[in-house]
Scaffold this motif. Structure first.
Motif, mmCIF file in Angstrom:
data_model
loop_
_atom_site.group_PDB
_atom_site.id
_atom_site.type_symbol
_atom_site.label_atom_id
_atom_site.label_comp_id
_atom_site.label_asym_id
_atom_site.label_seq_id
_atom_site.Cartn_x
_atom_site.Cartn_y
_atom_site.Cartn_z
ATOM 1 N N ARG A 34 33.912 34.453 30.608
ATOM 2 C CA ARG A 34 33.866 35.316 29.441
ATOM 3 C C ARG A 34 32.950 34.692 28.409
ATOM 4 N NH1 ARG A 34 39.006 37.050 25.671
ATOM 5 N NH2 ARG A 34 37.722 37.465 23.871
ATOM 6 N N CYS B 288 38.431 31.888 32.344
ATOM 7 C CA CYS B 288 39.718 32.532 32.112
ATOM 8 C C CYS B 288 40.402 32.757 33.461
ATOM 9 C CB CYS B 288 39.515 33.876 31.416
ATOM 10 S SG CYS B 288 38.541 33.789 29.908
ATOM 11 N N ARG C 263 42.957 34.727 35.962
ATOM 12 C CA ARG C 263 43.534 36.060 36.107
ATOM 13 C C ARG C 263 44.730 35.989 37.045
ATOM 14 N NH1 ARG C 263 39.653 40.924 36.705
ATOM 15 N NH2 ARG C 263 40.366 40.717 38.833
ATOM 16 N N THR D 246 45.035 38.474 32.148
ATOM 17 C CA THR D 246 44.000 37.463 31.938
ATOM 18 C C THR D 246 44.497 36.466 30.907
ATOM 19 O OG1 THR D 246 42.290 39.102 32.399
ATOM 20 C CG2 THR D 246 41.588 37.079 31.305
#
Length: 189
Positions: free
Chosen positions: A43, A62, A64, A75
């Motif tokens: 991200r 990040c 998930r 997330t």
């Protein structure tokens, strides 16, 4: 949990949510894992590393997860990230402080925190500041501060900047307002 480029994200177990925010299913129940790791995504995050530093654009990792009960995809982002924002929370706090408390023009804040000038090179305002202030007033940004202020966007920016300065750790209290708000944003849930 800091997931910047070059730094590995936390392990699947370290970052796993305890419950699914959509259906409330616990991550572990009856000897079974209900919230499974679903990969790592990158991200974008923008903003300076500290007040006075140059704005950078970096990728943060990040984790998930997928809930087996309701199929929601969750997330887990680093503490510096805010939902649906490209700028770090600390960068946003710095911008609102410079604009709301320090009296900088929107163009000055954009040049320093936004890290960009308009294509034609002429400084102009930054509507993003007023948008962030409206989101604070509506309780959609930093809702845990409970700083729903009324008034013009610059007044709201000043109010949230004061609240963020109040969250600054003791070591940042002797620094100027921009440093206090920047540090305070790092301590807001």
């Amino acid at each position: 949990m800091r997931g910047q480029s070059g730094v590995s994200p936390p392990t699947t177990d370290e970052a796993r949510p305890r419950t699914c925010p959509r259906c409330g299913q616990p991550a572990f129940e009856g000897g079974e894992v209900w919230i499974h790791g679903h990969g790592v995504v990158q991200r974008q995050q923008r903003g300076p590393e500290a007040p006075g530093k140059v704005t950078v654009k970096r990728e943060v990792s990040c984790r998930r997860y997928r809930c087996k009960a309701c199929t929601a995809v969750l997330t887990v982002v680093p503490a510096s990230a805010l939902a649906r924002k490209h700028f770090s929370g600390a960068a946003m706090a710095l911008a609102l402080t410079l604009w709301g408390l320090c009296g900088w023009s929107a163009a000055q804040v954009r040049a320093v925190v936004g890290g960009q000038l308009p294509p034609e090179g002429k400084p102009r305002g930054w509507r993003t500041l007023a948008r962030w202030a409206r989101q604070v007033a509506d309780g959609k940004l930093w809702a845990s501060l409970d700083s729903r202020a009324q008034g013009a966007p610059r007044q709201v920016a000043a109010r949230v900047a004061q609240a963020l300065c109040g969250r600054a750790p003791p070591w940042a209290r002797a620094a100027g307002l921009p440093h206090q708000a920047f540090a305070g944003a790092c301590h807001v849930n």
